[in-house]
Design a protein around this motif. Structure first.
Motif, PDB file in Angstrom:
ATOM      1  N   MET A  53       0.830  -1.206   0.000  1.00  0.00           N
ATOM      2  CA  MET A  53       0.000   0.000   0.000  1.00  0.00           C
ATOM      3  C   MET A  53       0.862   1.253   0.000  1.00  0.00           C
ATOM      4  O   MET A  53       0.524   2.244  -0.642  1.00  0.00           O
ATOM      5  CB  MET A  53      -0.925   0.020   1.229  1.00  0.00           C
ATOM      6  N   ASP A  54       1.980   1.201   0.716  1.00  0.00           N
ATOM      7  CA  ASP A  54       2.872   2.359   0.785  1.00  0.00           C
ATOM      8  C   ASP A  54       3.420   2.752  -0.585  1.00  0.00           C
ATOM      9  O   ASP A  54       3.686   3.930  -0.835  1.00  0.00           O
ATOM     10  CB  ASP A  54       4.040   2.092   1.735  1.00  0.00           C
ATOM     11  N   ILE A  55       3.602   1.781  -1.470  1.00  0.00           N
ATOM     12  CA  ILE A  55       4.109   2.106  -2.802  1.00  0.00           C
ATOM     13  C   ILE A  55       2.992   2.147  -3.844  1.00  0.00           C
ATOM     14  O   ILE A  55       3.247   2.311  -5.032  1.00  0.00           O
ATOM     15  CB  ILE A  55       5.234   1.142  -3.252  1.00  0.00           C
ATOM     16  N   GLY A  56       1.745   1.986  -3.393  1.00  0.00           N
ATOM     17  CA  GLY A  56       0.602   2.157  -4.275  1.00  0.00           C
ATOM     18  C   GLY A  56       0.254   0.960  -5.128  1.00  0.00           C
ATOM     19  O   GLY A  56      -0.296   1.116  -6.221  1.00  0.00           O
ATOM     20  N   ILE A  57       0.542  -0.235  -4.645  1.00  0.00           N
ATOM     21  CA  ILE A  57       0.226  -1.453  -5.394  1.00  0.00           C
ATOM     22  C   ILE A  57      -0.561  -2.397  -4.499  1.00  0.00           C
ATOM     23  O   ILE A  57      -0.189  -2.624  -3.351  1.00  0.00           O
ATOM     24  CB  ILE A  57       1.511  -2.162  -5.869  1.00  0.00           C
ATOM     25  N   ALA A  58      -1.630  -2.944  -5.042  1.00  0.00           N
ATOM     26  CA  ALA A  58      -2.374  -3.991  -4.334  1.00  0.00           C
ATOM     27  C   ALA A  58      -1.746  -5.336  -4.698  1.00  0.00           C
ATOM     28  O   ALA A  58      -1.107  -5.479  -5.741  1.00  0.00           O
ATOM     29  CB  ALA A  58      -3.839  -3.963  -4.740  1.00  0.00           C
ATOM     30  N   ARG A  59      -1.902  -6.317  -3.844  1.00  0.00           N
ATOM     31  CA  ARG A  59      -1.300  -7.626  -4.081  1.00  0.00           C
ATOM     32  C   ARG A  59      -1.731  -8.214  -5.430  1.00  0.00           C
ATOM     33  O   ARG A  59      -0.941  -8.813  -6.143  1.00  0.00           O
ATOM     34  CB  ARG A  59      -1.663  -8.583  -2.943  1.00  0.00           C
ATOM     35  N   GLY A  60      -2.973  -7.992  -5.813  1.00  0.00           N
ATOM     36  CA  GLY A  60      -3.468  -8.511  -7.078  1.00  0.00           C
ATOM     37  C   GLY A  60      -2.921  -7.791  -8.307  1.00  0.00           C
ATOM     38  O   GLY A  60      -3.120  -8.226  -9.430  1.00  0.00           O
ATOM     39  N   GLU A  61      -2.232  -6.668  -8.106  1.00  0.00           N
ATOM     40  CA  GLU A  61      -1.676  -5.891  -9.212  1.00  0.00           C
ATOM     41  C   GLU A  61      -0.191  -6.147  -9.458  1.00  0.00           C
ATOM     42  O   GLU A  61       0.391  -5.554 -10.353  1.00  0.00           O
ATOM     43  CB  GLU A  61      -1.870  -4.394  -8.956  1.00  0.00           C
ATOM     44  N   ILE A  62       0.411  -7.027  -8.686  1.00  0.00           N
ATOM     45  CA  ILE A  62       1.855  -7.250  -8.789  1.00  0.00           C
ATOM     46  C   ILE A  62       2.255  -7.713 -10.183  1.00  0.00           C
ATOM     47  O   ILE A  62       3.163  -7.157 -10.791  1.00  0.00           O
ATOM     48  CB  ILE A  62       2.349  -8.242  -7.711  1.00  0.00           C
ATOM     49  N   GLU A  63       1.572  -8.712 -10.701  1.00  0.00           N
ATOM     50  CA  GLU A  63       1.942  -9.231 -12.017  1.00  0.00           C
ATOM     51  C   GLU A  63       1.775  -8.163 -13.093  1.00  0.00           C
ATOM     52  O   GLU A  63       2.640  -7.983 -13.949  1.00  0.00           O
ATOM     53  CB  GLU A  63       1.104 -10.457 -12.366  1.00  0.00           C
ATOM     54  N   TYR A  64       0.668  -7.414 -13.036  1.00  0.00           N
ATOM     55  CA  TYR A  64       0.446  -6.361 -14.019  1.00  0.00           C
ATOM     56  C   TYR A  64       1.496  -5.260 -13.885  1.00  0.00           C
ATOM     57  O   TYR A  64       2.046  -4.799 -14.885  1.00  0.00           O
ATOM     58  CB  TYR A  64      -0.955  -5.770 -13.866  1.00  0.00           C
ATOM     59  N   ALA A  65       1.765  -4.855 -12.660  1.00  0.00           N
ATOM     60  CA  ALA A  65       2.713  -3.761 -12.435  1.00  0.00           C
ATOM     61  C   ALA A  65       4.120  -4.112 -12.921  1.00  0.00           C
ATOM     62  O   ALA A  65       4.854  -3.243 -13.382  1.00  0.00           O
ATOM     63  CB  ALA A  65       2.750  -3.395 -10.953  1.00  0.00           C
TER      64      ALA A  65
END
Length: 77
Positions: A53-65
């Motif tokens: 959350m601190d870096i603005g990514i949800a766990r489900g967005e890791i692969e996309y990011a």
């Protein structure tokens, strides 16, 4: 069998030689990027939900990011 080669033999590269070298270079670069994305995904998966959350990514967005081509890694990496 004589394995010595003259410098002139290596200096005569054809277009097909350059295409092969270019293809191999492209493959190597793609492999390095794939490995880098894998390491980044592993590092992000190791973070807590709060850290993500601190870096603005949800766990489900890791692969996309990590799959976005030509982008910078998330802040903090």
């Amino acid at each position: 069998m004589n394995m010595a080669h003259s410098a002139a033999e290596f200096g005569n590269t054809t277009d097909s030689d350059w295409r092969v070298l270019s293809s191999l270079t492209s493959c190597w670069v793609a492999f390095q990027q794939w490995r880098r994305r894998g390491r980044l995904q592993a590092e992000l998966c190791d973070l807590s939900d709060r850290g993500l959350m601190d870096i603005g990514i949800a766990r489900g967005e890791i692969e996309y990011a990590t799959s976005i081509q030509g982008s910078e890694p998330p802040r903090g990496f």
